[in-house]
Design a protein around this motif. Structure first.
Motif, PDB file in Angstrom:
ATOM      1  N   ASP A  69       0.867  -1.176   0.000  1.00  8.80           N
ATOM      2  CA  ASP A  69       0.000   0.000   0.000  1.00  8.80           C
ATOM      3  C   ASP A  69       0.905   1.228   0.000  1.00  8.80           C
ATOM      4  OD1 ASP A  69      -1.703   2.129   0.581  1.00  8.80           O
ATOM      5  OD2 ASP A  69      -2.840   1.025   2.079  1.00  8.80           O
ATOM      6  N   THR A  70       0.745   2.097  -0.973  1.00 15.10           N
ATOM      7  CA  THR A  70       1.629   3.259  -1.113  1.00 15.10           C
ATOM      8  C   THR A  70       1.073   4.528  -0.475  1.00 15.10           C
ATOM      9  OG1 THR A  70       0.684   3.790  -3.279  1.00 15.10           O
ATOM     10  CG2 THR A  70       2.648   2.367  -3.246  1.00 15.10           C
ATOM     11  N   THR A  71       0.011   4.434   0.274  1.00  9.62           N
ATOM     12  CA  THR A  71      -0.618   5.621   0.847  1.00  9.62           C
ATOM     13  C   THR A  71       0.369   6.433   1.684  1.00  9.62           C
ATOM     14  OG1 THR A  71      -2.773   4.520   0.865  1.00  9.62           O
ATOM     15  CG2 THR A  71      -2.546   6.473   2.249  1.00  9.62           C
ATOM     16  N   ILE A  72       1.098   5.785   2.587  1.00  9.85           N
ATOM     17  CA  ILE A  72       2.043   6.504   3.439  1.00  9.85           C
ATOM     18  C   ILE A  72       3.146   7.123   2.586  1.00  9.85           C
ATOM     19  CG2 ILE A  72       3.791   6.233   5.255  1.00  9.85           C
ATOM     20  CD1 ILE A  72       1.919   4.115   6.530  1.00  9.85           C
ATOM     21  N   LEU A  73       3.662   6.378   1.618  1.00  3.27           N
ATOM     22  CA  LEU A  73       4.704   6.883   0.732  1.00  3.27           C
ATOM     23  C   LEU A  73       4.215   8.100  -0.049  1.00  3.27           C
ATOM     24  CD1 LEU A  73       7.517   6.584  -0.544  1.00  3.27           C
ATOM     25  CD2 LEU A  73       6.485   4.997  -2.199  1.00  3.27           C
ATOM     26  N   GLU A  74       3.015   8.028  -0.574  1.00  9.08           N
ATOM     27  CA  GLU A  74       2.451   9.146  -1.337  1.00  9.08           C
ATOM     28  C   GLU A  74       2.269  10.378  -0.454  1.00  9.08           C
ATOM     29  OE1 GLU A  74      -1.047   7.383  -3.053  1.00  9.08           O
ATOM     30  OE2 GLU A  74       0.158   6.052  -4.304  1.00  9.08           O
ATOM     31  N   MET A  75       1.826  10.175   0.779  1.00  9.34           N
ATOM     32  CA  MET A  75       1.670  11.301   1.697  1.00  9.34           C
ATOM     33  C   MET A  75       3.024  11.933   2.010  1.00  9.34           C
ATOM     34  SD  MET A  75      -1.330  10.039   4.267  1.00  9.34           S
ATOM     35  CE  MET A  75      -1.495  11.635   5.058  1.00  9.34           C
ATOM     36  N   ALA A  76       4.052  11.099   2.207  1.00 10.67           N
ATOM     37  CA  ALA A  76       5.396  11.608   2.472  1.00 10.67           C
ATOM     38  C   ALA A  76       5.895  12.423   1.285  1.00 10.67           C
ATOM     39  CB  ALA A  76       6.343  10.450   2.769  1.00 10.67           C
ATOM     40  N   ARG A  77       5.670  11.942   0.092  1.00 16.54           N
ATOM     41  CA  ARG A  77       6.095  12.677  -1.109  1.00 16.54           C
ATOM     42  C   ARG A  77       5.358  14.010  -1.238  1.00 16.54           C
ATOM     43  NH1 ARG A  77       6.620   7.456  -5.149  1.00 16.54           N
ATOM     44  NH2 ARG A  77       8.801   7.002  -4.668  1.00 16.54           N
ATOM     45  N   GLU A  78       4.083  14.043  -0.892  1.00 23.81           N
ATOM     46  CA  GLU A  78       3.326  15.304  -0.918  1.00 23.81           C
ATOM     47  C   GLU A  78       3.912  16.297   0.077  1.00 23.81           C
ATOM     48  OE1 GLU A  78      -0.909  14.917  -0.519  1.00 23.81           O
ATOM     49  OE2 GLU A  78      -1.016  13.409  -2.094  1.00 23.81           O
ATOM     50  N   ILE A  79       4.264  15.815   1.264  1.00 24.26           N
ATOM     51  CA  ILE A  79       4.871  16.683   2.275  1.00 24.26           C
ATOM     52  C   ILE A  79       6.183  17.253   1.746  1.00 24.26           C
ATOM     53  CG2 ILE A  79       6.003  16.708   4.546  1.00 24.26           C
ATOM     54  CD1 ILE A  79       3.792  14.703   5.447  1.00 24.26           C
ATOM     55  N   LEU A  80       6.986  16.416   1.094  1.00 25.56           N
ATOM     56  CA  LEU A  80       8.268  16.871   0.557  1.00 25.56           C
ATOM     57  C   LEU A  80       8.088  17.897  -0.563  1.00 25.56           C
ATOM     58  CD1 LEU A  80      10.318  13.563   0.570  1.00 25.56           C
ATOM     59  CD2 LEU A  80      10.593  15.544   2.077  1.00 25.56           C
ATOM     60  N   LYS A  81       6.970  17.819  -1.266  1.00 24.44           N
ATOM     61  CA  LYS A  81       6.666  18.802  -2.316  1.00 24.44           C
ATOM     62  C   LYS A  81       6.065  20.078  -1.733  1.00 24.44           C
ATOM     63  CE  LYS A  81       5.714  15.435  -5.951  1.00 24.44           C
ATOM     64  NZ  LYS A  81       4.651  14.866  -6.795  1.00 24.44           N
ATOM     65  N   GLY A  82       5.852  20.086  -0.418  1.00 26.25           N
ATOM     66  CA  GLY A  82       5.301  21.269   0.228  1.00 26.25           C
ATOM     67  C   GLY A  82       3.797  21.328   0.241  1.00 26.25           C
ATOM     68  N   LYS A  83       3.163  20.208  -0.042  1.00 22.07           N
ATOM     69  CA  LYS A  83       1.704  20.157  -0.049  1.00 22.07           C
ATOM     70  C   LYS A  83       1.204  19.550   1.241  1.00 22.07           C
ATOM     71  CE  LYS A  83       1.514  19.303  -5.010  1.00 22.07           C
ATOM     72  NZ  LYS A  83       1.097  18.331  -6.028  1.00 22.07           N
ATOM     73  N   LYS A  84      -0.014  19.890   1.606  1.00 16.63           N
ATOM     74  CA  LYS A  84      -0.658  19.244   2.744  1.00 16.63           C
ATOM     75  C   LYS A  84      -1.095  17.855   2.293  1.00 16.63           C
ATOM     76  CE  LYS A  84      -4.592  19.939   5.914  1.00 16.63           C
ATOM     77  NZ  LYS A  84      -4.482  18.802   6.642  1.00 16.63           N
ATOM     78  N   PRO A  85      -0.733  16.807   3.043  1.00 17.82           N
ATOM     79  CA  PRO A  85      -1.090  15.453   2.626  1.00 17.82           C
ATOM     80  C   PRO A  85      -2.597  15.250   2.554  1.00 17.82           C
ATOM     81  CG  PRO A  85      -0.121  15.410   4.806  1.00 17.82           C
ATOM     82  CD  PRO A  85      -0.036  16.831   4.319  1.00 17.82           C
ATOM     83  N   GLN A  86      -3.031  14.534   1.542  1.00 19.50           N
ATOM     84  CA  GLN A  86      -4.450  14.232   1.359  1.00 19.50           C
ATOM     85  C   GLN A  86      -4.669  12.745   1.516  1.00 19.50           C
ATOM     86  OE1 GLN A  86      -6.822  16.675   0.645  1.00 19.50           O
ATOM     87  NE2 GLN A  86      -5.121  18.054   1.010  1.00 19.50           N
ATOM     88  N   VAL A  87      -5.661  12.387   2.312  1.00 21.25           N
ATOM     89  CA  VAL A  87      -6.025  10.987   2.475  1.00 21.25           C
ATOM     90  C   VAL A  87      -6.866  10.574   1.299  1.00 21.25           C
ATOM     91  CG1 VAL A  87      -7.237   9.330   3.920  1.00 21.25           C
ATOM     92  CG2 VAL A  87      -5.942  11.182   4.983  1.00 21.25           C
ATOM     93  N   GLN A  88      -6.445   9.496   0.606  1.00 20.73           N
ATOM     94  CA  GLN A  88      -7.208   8.976  -0.519  1.00 20.73           C
ATOM     95  C   GLN A  88      -8.329   8.085  -0.017  1.00 20.73           C
ATOM     96  OE1 GLN A  88      -6.416   9.857  -3.741  1.00 20.73           O
ATOM     97  NE2 GLN A  88      -4.842  11.156  -2.839  1.00 20.73           N
ATOM     98  N   SER A  89      -9.531   8.257  -0.554  1.00 15.74           N
ATOM     99  CA  SER A  89     -10.645   7.411  -0.104  1.00 15.74           C
ATOM    100  C   SER A  89     -11.015   6.408  -1.153  1.00 15.74           C
ATOM    101  CB  SER A  89     -11.849   8.256   0.255  1.00 15.74           C
ATOM    102  OG  SER A  89     -12.097   9.235  -0.706  1.00 15.74           O
TER     103      SER A  89
END
Length: 89
Positions: A69-89
């Motif tokens: 499951d890449t959800t945590i990885l995707e959230m970490a990448r969003e944080i690194l891009k300066g975005k607020k992490p979004q939970v995918q539903s």
């Protein structure tokens, strides 16, 4: 939810690049224990955290990690891009 393959060293580099408090932010957003998120990035505290679907295989660059499951990885990448992490539903 999707699977991906990444080297262990790449995964640790992402974790080490996160701003202070990011692990807590991800845990809170996903309603997970902080140690569970740390385990995702290669930690091994299974007394307090859970296993989160990572599979390690020895090899170059720290070995290969398959993430179920890449959800945590995707959230970490969003944080690194300066975005607020979004939970995918």
């Amino acid at each position: 939810m999707s699977t991906t393959t990444i080297t262990f060293n790449q995964l640790r580099k992402i974790k080490d690049s996160l701003p202070d408090g990011s692990i807590h932010t991800i845990a809170e957003e996903l309603n997970l224990d902080v140690e569970t998120v740390r385990n995702y990035f290669g930690g091994a505290n299974y007394d307090r955290g859970k296993s989160v679907g990572i599979h390690l295989e020895q090899g170059p660059d720290g070995g290969i990690v398959e993430l179920d499951d890449t959800t945590i990885l995707e959230m970490a990448r969003e944080i690194l891009k300066g975005k607020k992490p979004q939970v995918q539903s």
